[in-house]
Design a protein around this motif. Structure first.
Motif, PDB file in Angstrom:
ATOM      1  N   LYS A 206     104.493  11.788 -10.355  1.00  0.00           N
ATOM      2  CA  LYS A 206     103.067  12.049 -10.508  1.00  0.00           C
ATOM      3  C   LYS A 206     102.676  12.373 -11.942  1.00  0.00           C
ATOM      4  O   LYS A 206     101.517  12.150 -12.333  1.00  0.00           O
ATOM      5  CB  LYS A 206     102.644  13.212  -9.600  1.00  0.00           C
ATOM      6  N   VAL A 207     103.588  12.904 -12.725  1.00  0.00           N
ATOM      7  CA  VAL A 207     103.313  13.227 -14.122  1.00  0.00           C
ATOM      8  C   VAL A 207     104.510  12.804 -14.970  1.00  0.00           C
ATOM      9  O   VAL A 207     105.625  12.626 -14.470  1.00  0.00           O
ATOM     10  CB  VAL A 207     103.042  14.741 -14.338  1.00  0.00           C
ATOM     11  N   ILE A 208     104.225  12.638 -16.271  1.00  0.00           N
ATOM     12  CA  ILE A 208     105.280  12.379 -17.257  1.00  0.00           C
ATOM     13  C   ILE A 208     105.073  13.377 -18.389  1.00  0.00           C
ATOM     14  O   ILE A 208     103.952  13.520 -18.906  1.00  0.00           O
ATOM     15  CB  ILE A 208     105.229  10.942 -17.793  1.00  0.00           C
ATOM     16  N   VAL A 209     106.128  14.065 -18.767  1.00  0.00           N
ATOM     17  CA  VAL A 209     106.041  15.101 -19.798  1.00  0.00           C
ATOM     18  C   VAL A 209     106.791  14.635 -21.039  1.00  0.00           C
ATOM     19  O   VAL A 209     107.928  14.155 -20.947  1.00  0.00           O
ATOM     20  CB  VAL A 209     106.616  16.439 -19.289  1.00  0.00           C
ATOM     21  N   SER A 210     106.148  14.764 -22.183  1.00  0.00           N
ATOM     22  CA  SER A 210     106.778  14.440 -23.461  1.00  0.00           C
ATOM     23  C   SER A 210     107.092  15.746 -24.192  1.00  0.00           C
ATOM     24  O   SER A 210     106.180  16.464 -24.624  1.00  0.00           O
ATOM     25  CB  SER A 210     105.861  13.560 -24.313  1.00  0.00           C
ATOM     26  N   LYS A 211     108.366  16.055 -24.317  1.00  0.00           N
ATOM     27  CA  LYS A 211     108.762  17.268 -25.014  1.00  0.00           C
ATOM     28  C   LYS A 211     108.564  17.143 -26.517  1.00  0.00           C
ATOM     29  O   LYS A 211     108.340  18.137 -27.207  1.00  0.00           O
ATOM     30  CB  LYS A 211     110.218  17.592 -24.698  1.00  0.00           C
ATOM     31  N   ALA A 212     108.664  15.910 -27.019  1.00  0.00           N
ATOM     32  CA  ALA A 212     108.527  15.701 -28.465  1.00  0.00           C
ATOM     33  C   ALA A 212     107.106  15.973 -28.942  1.00  0.00           C
ATOM     34  O   ALA A 212     106.896  16.602 -29.981  1.00  0.00           O
ATOM     35  CB  ALA A 212     108.944  14.278 -28.815  1.00  0.00           C
ATOM     36  N   THR A 213     106.114  15.498 -28.195  1.00  0.00           N
ATOM     37  CA  THR A 213     104.720  15.668 -28.609  1.00  0.00           C
ATOM     38  C   THR A 213     103.983  16.735 -27.806  1.00  0.00           C
ATOM     39  O   THR A 213     102.809  17.009 -28.084  1.00  0.00           O
ATOM     40  CB  THR A 213     103.962  14.327 -28.470  1.00  0.00           C
ATOM     41  N   LYS A 214     104.679  17.295 -26.786  1.00  0.00           N
ATOM     42  CA  LYS A 214     104.091  18.322 -25.910  1.00  0.00           C
ATOM     43  C   LYS A 214     102.833  17.798 -25.208  1.00  0.00           C
ATOM     44  O   LYS A 214     101.832  18.515 -25.057  1.00  0.00           O
ATOM     45  CB  LYS A 214     103.776  19.591 -26.703  1.00  0.00           C
TER      46      LYS A 214
END
Length: 240
Positions: free
Chosen positions: A73-81
């Motif tokens: 349902k979601v995608i999280v980008s740790k690099a760009t927050k």
């Protein structure tokens, strides 16, 4: 200006939502209605802000993020927050020109280019106006295709260029020269027309003073024959 965010009535009746735990349902609704959500469904997610607005502990928030990421349902980008709500356009897309222009401006600020690529594929699959939504935006490259800027012409070196006619003739065949038509010739090369006097010039003259005929020949060599109507006698004055 007050901004209102609406939730469809059938949201709570959705099969996926019905199977969620109360806290998960609460957090999922927060993800799609919080104060920093955007029209494109991609926004910079702050755990600190989420902690203040939900009252949940940071570790609980991170746990829910991983849970919904595993649900697809979601995608999280740790690099760009940043965070992307996968089905955001499915429930919230509006095709009017003003909304499309606003979405285009928001997408230009997205840092994670992989999010742009995934959202672009979703819009193509749902037949959304991608030329307007992603106008002027670079789409990340994959193994099979190169990066491209949507809604702009190809660079000059990538566009097929037609060869000039002269180069094409040199490379393939030579164009035959057309004969030049001389409308005027030089005066010195042109033969002068015979004057009227020369055309009728006598070429032979025989006059017999005491004779009967007088004969003339013109330019064509045809004699004119006639009968004398008078005769003359010439006397040398010096000898008289």
């Amino acid at each position: 200006m007050t901004i209102n965010k609406q939730i469809q009535e059938k949201f709570r009746q959705n099969d996926f939502v019905l199977e969620l735990k109360p806290e998960e349902r609460y957090f999922y609704m927060y993800l799609i209605t919080n104060t920093i959500t955007t029209l494109c469904g991609i926004y910079r997610f702050s755990i600190k802000l989420a902690e203040l607005e939900t009252g949940l502990a940071p570790e609980v928030i991170e746990k829910h993020l991983r849970t919904f990421e595993s649900y697809g349902k979601v995608i999280v980008s740790k690099a760009t927050k940043e965070i992307m709500i996968v089905n955001w356009f499915k429930h919230n897309f509006k095709g009017n020109k003003r909304t499309i222009a606003s979405i285009n401006n928001e997408l230009k600020d997205v840092k994670d280019k992989e999010f742009l690529k995934q959202l672009y594929d979703i819009c193509v699959q749902r037949q959304y106006p991608v030329e307007d939504l992603f106008k002027g935006i670079i789409i990340a490259s994959t193994d099979k295709e190169e990066s491209k800027i949507v809604g702009q012409a190809l660079p000059a070196e990538a566009q097929p260029q037609e060869k000039p006619v002269e180069e094409a003739l040199q490379g393939g065949f030579k164009k035959e020269k057309e004969p030049v038509k001389m409308l005027f010739t030089k005066l010195e090369e042109a033969s002068p027309a015979p004057s009227a006097k020369k055309r009728k010039q006598k070429t032979k003259e025989d006059i017999e003073v005491e004779g009967i005929d007088i004969t003339f020949e013109d330019d064509e060599g045809q004699p004119f024959i006639g009968t004398a109507v008078a005769s003359w006698s010439f006397v040398d004055v010096n000898s008289a």
